[in-house]
Scaffold this active site. Sequence first.
Site, PDB file in Angstrom:
ATOM      1  N   GLY A 349       0.794  -1.217   0.000  1.00 36.02           N
ATOM      2  CA  GLY A 349       0.000   0.000   0.000  1.00 36.02           C
ATOM      3  C   GLY A 349       0.826   1.266   0.000  1.00 36.02           C
ATOM      4  O   GLY A 349       1.880   1.371  -0.631  1.00 36.02           O
ATOM      5  N   SER A 350       0.357   2.250   0.754  1.00 38.37           N
ATOM      6  CA  SER A 350       0.852   3.624   0.646  1.00 38.37           C
ATOM      7  C   SER A 350       2.281   3.833   1.102  1.00 38.37           C
ATOM      8  O   SER A 350       2.836   4.925   0.911  1.00 38.37           O
ATOM      9  CB  SER A 350      -0.071   4.559   1.430  1.00 38.37           C
ATOM     10  OG  SER A 350      -1.375   4.536   0.877  1.00 38.37           O
ATOM     11  N   VAL A 351       2.927   2.833   1.726  1.00 45.55           N
ATOM     12  CA  VAL A 351       4.333   3.003   2.095  1.00 45.55           C
ATOM     13  C   VAL A 351       5.214   3.134   0.852  1.00 45.55           C
ATOM     14  O   VAL A 351       6.369   3.574   0.943  1.00 45.55           O
ATOM     15  CB  VAL A 351       4.824   1.821   2.966  1.00 45.55           C
ATOM     16  CG1 VAL A 351       4.196   1.877   4.351  1.00 45.55           C
ATOM     17  CG2 VAL A 351       4.559   0.483   2.291  1.00 45.55           C
ATOM     18  N   LYS A 353       4.484   5.206  -1.571  1.00 51.99           N
ATOM     19  CA  LYS A 353       4.334   6.576  -2.084  1.00 51.99           C
ATOM     20  C   LYS A 353       5.579   7.448  -1.907  1.00 51.99           C
ATOM     21  O   LYS A 353       5.950   8.181  -2.836  1.00 51.99           O
ATOM     22  CB  LYS A 353       3.107   7.237  -1.440  1.00 51.99           C
ATOM     23  CG  LYS A 353       1.797   6.624  -1.911  1.00 51.99           C
ATOM     24  CD  LYS A 353       0.597   7.137  -1.124  1.00 51.99           C
ATOM     25  CE  LYS A 353      -0.680   6.465  -1.627  1.00 51.99           C
ATOM     26  NZ  LYS A 353      -1.860   6.822  -0.807  1.00 51.99           N
TER      27      LYS A 353
END
Length: 641
Positions: A349-351, A353
């Site tokens: 997921g967003s890690v 980004k």
Amino acid sequence: MRPLGAPSPKHGRNSAGPASDTGEAVPGVGASGGTAGAGWRPVRALGSVSLGVPVVPGIPANNTGLGTRYNAVISASRVDLNDRRAHALKVARWRVLMVLIGFALVVLIAELRILHLGLTKTGHGDTSASPYAAHRGEIVDRNGMTLARAFPAYALWYNPKALGDGSPLVRSPREVAQALVKIFPDEDVDALAARLATGQPGYLRRRILPDEANRVHALGEPALEFPRENERYYPQGSMAAHILGYVDENGHGQVGLEKVFDHRLTDPATRGTPLQLSIDARVQGALEADLAWGMTRAQARSAAGIVMDVDTGEVMALASLPAFNPNELDAEGAKHTFNLISSQPFELGSVIKPITVAIGIDGGILRDLAYRYPAGGQREVGGHLVHDDANFGATLNIPEALIHSSNIVLAQVGDQIGPQRMMDTFRKLGFDQRPHIELPARGMPIWPKPDSHGLWTRVSNTTVAYGHGISLTELHLACAYAALVNGGVWRPATLLKLDAAHVPEGRRIWKASTSARIRQLLRTIVSTGTGRSANAAGYRIGGKTGTAERSDQHGYHKDKVVVTFAAAFPMDKPRYVVITTLDEPHANAATSFQRTAAWNAAPIVGRLIPKIGPLLGVMPDETRDIDISDIAPLIANGEGE
């Protein structure tokens, strides 16, 4: 008793005259010195000893020469005796001398041997003479604490031939089994009785204590033997079990470092030197304790975490829960030998980004962090509809997009970067290979399928940019975050303690200026964004949350998520990366009925770092922090993910 010098009774001569002036009694001689006839004449010899000397009639006694001859014989005997004594003393002296010379030679040889060993020893000598290290070397942490060692133990062996060809047991198998269960309550009577009844030799129990062996001996069953064997013992129990692994019944290492370094730990040339790991047992214990706390709090299926030195790649702690006890691996424990950190690829997921933003900054694509991207609750990007967890505003700049964890903005950034640059950087980070670490089980990342040109499609590239559509292990992520904050250099992770001369040079991924900017952004996420629950006063923590739906061969499951928090500290001079992951947390009162990383994974980091910071030489200091004054005006407050 006849006195010495008296005439022999058998000759019938028993008269004696007066004593002479020499004290000699001369038989047959009167006071006038005349001869009284033939007879014996005692003659003084050898001092006061009288000897009988026969007197021949008509011949004077002093002319016979008999006394002289007797004295000569005695004198010769004395000389011979003295010679013998002198010879014996001489032989004795030589023998003593030879013994002393031999002893001196033995001492000299021993000293020469000691000198030789002192000059040639390299620290890898064979210590097979010691039963403690005779079979398998020790494993210790970076401070020398023992994590695994060998020790002599007893086993319980059934030898049905102990009494010859007759009945192997004095009592019935069931009676013996019942007696054994009193000693070993965890054993089953029926199972033991069945094994004893077969009459087949074999182990009844692989490890028993000396007191238990004595109690078995007291049963009086010769067929129950307890041979001495070398066992593997893990003093810390289940701590670091996924790092260490275990040793099977045949003495071979399994699962962890016991398997990887099996030859090193059993080779006579190397087993004498302990295998020293990068792990700090104190940090390892703290990580496991706080992961267990977070796992219980969120009612998660499993948990995993890692603490790693950003400049060397040394792993200070690595944990996967549930764990197992390598001292007594049962069927339940065998289910938990799988290491989530190195073996299980997840969509994280967003890690991802911050990695995407670093690629954009380093490539000159993101020149102005104040630039505002279209946002809103959902938006079509790259041919597919992208959603945010909430509508954070019509537009967002890069700092705001990271603070609120906007998928929409990061999809647009990925579209700007393009698949070629994204794939090239991901390859440099090792995202297309199994993770680099000394563990046998290492999961292969799952990449999107490329198009006919070998590139990701536009849709795949934009989804990867915000952390979906690609699966990586936590170990991949830890090495990438180390490069994000250490100045831009990627190094492989290692479980072995390194000295300064052996730290790998690594490879540069980003410019130092890019790394400095990412440190500012990560610190901002923790101070004002989705990572606030990871903040700890004085430790200047930075990081990023990540929440992704769990996927398998059946697709995505909206009711199952994997949550991750990737952090580093202290952000003004990063020393360590900390990653925590929970698999399938449940929304409950303890987590404010939230399943996201902000409420589940980040609090573990905020609880852990104050414990391990001082152990690792990082003391809290509320007077210091990273300077974010140039990006602070770009940030609007708000809730993210």
